[in-house]
Design a protein around this motif. Sequence first.
Motif, PDB file in Angstrom:
ATOM      1  N   SER A 162       0.829  -1.203   0.000  1.00  0.00           N
ATOM      2  CA  SER A 162       0.000   0.000   0.000  1.00  0.00           C
ATOM      3  C   SER A 162       0.866   1.258   0.000  1.00  0.00           C
ATOM      4  O   SER A 162       2.027   1.233   0.423  1.00  0.00           O
ATOM      5  N   ALA A 163       0.273   2.331  -0.465  1.00  0.00           N
ATOM      6  CA  ALA A 163       0.993   3.610  -0.512  1.00  0.00           C
ATOM      7  C   ALA A 163       1.474   4.011   0.881  1.00  0.00           C
ATOM      8  O   ALA A 163       2.585   4.528   1.033  1.00  0.00           O
ATOM      9  N   LEU A 193       3.814   7.140  -6.250  1.00  0.00           N
ATOM     10  CA  LEU A 193       2.948   7.480  -5.116  1.00  0.00           C
ATOM     11  C   LEU A 193       2.042   8.655  -5.457  1.00  0.00           C
ATOM     12  O   LEU A 193       0.870   8.668  -5.075  1.00  0.00           O
ATOM     13  N   THR A 237       0.689   9.340  -8.222  1.00  0.00           N
ATOM     14  CA  THR A 237      -0.457   8.869  -9.007  1.00  0.00           C
ATOM     15  C   THR A 237      -1.420   8.027  -8.173  1.00  0.00           C
ATOM     16  O   THR A 237      -2.576   7.871  -8.556  1.00  0.00           O
ATOM     17  N   GLN A 238      -0.951   7.490  -7.043  1.00  0.00           N
ATOM     18  CA  GLN A 238      -1.782   6.593  -6.242  1.00  0.00           C
ATOM     19  C   GLN A 238      -2.614   7.297  -5.173  1.00  0.00           C
ATOM     20  O   GLN A 238      -3.563   6.714  -4.669  1.00  0.00           O
TER      21      GLN A 238
END
Length: 158
Positions: free
Chosen positions: A2-3, A108, A110-111
């Motif tokens: 996960s980010a 990150l 973009t997420q």
Amino acid sequence: MSALKVIAEWIGIELYCRDAYKRLASMTDNPYARGLFQWLSQACGSHAHYLTKTLEALGWQFPQELFKPKKPSILQSRRFSSDVEEVYWTAKEYLALEEEMRKTYSILFTQVDNPKAKNILSQLVREEEDHHRELAQLIQVFEQTYANLRGQEAVEAG
């Protein structure tokens, strides 16, 4: 991953780099190299702080004590015959790490959807581009000054 976990991991990597650049600054008599390493050390410390702020913007808060320097997996243990050799080869390794930081922060960016987190990550991407460029220039200076370094390979520590 996960980010949030990636950000937490990179806080540790930035702290490790802060300490490593500080050590490199202490190893060189070259004012240009020393200044660059000191600047990079300060920047890495700031990046760890900004990544903590990114976590907070995403709703996560951790005590600062949880964040400890973490050696990046791409770095290898090596033996060097001189300080100049160690500074040069370590700088070359960190050049690749600076590029990995830029890529990670771009991904990150973009997420995450949070505007504050995106703003911080965007700034980190630009700063990592600067770090990469400046470190590449220092490596060129070393290669021009110490022509024998380029052809050598550092020996991996056993």
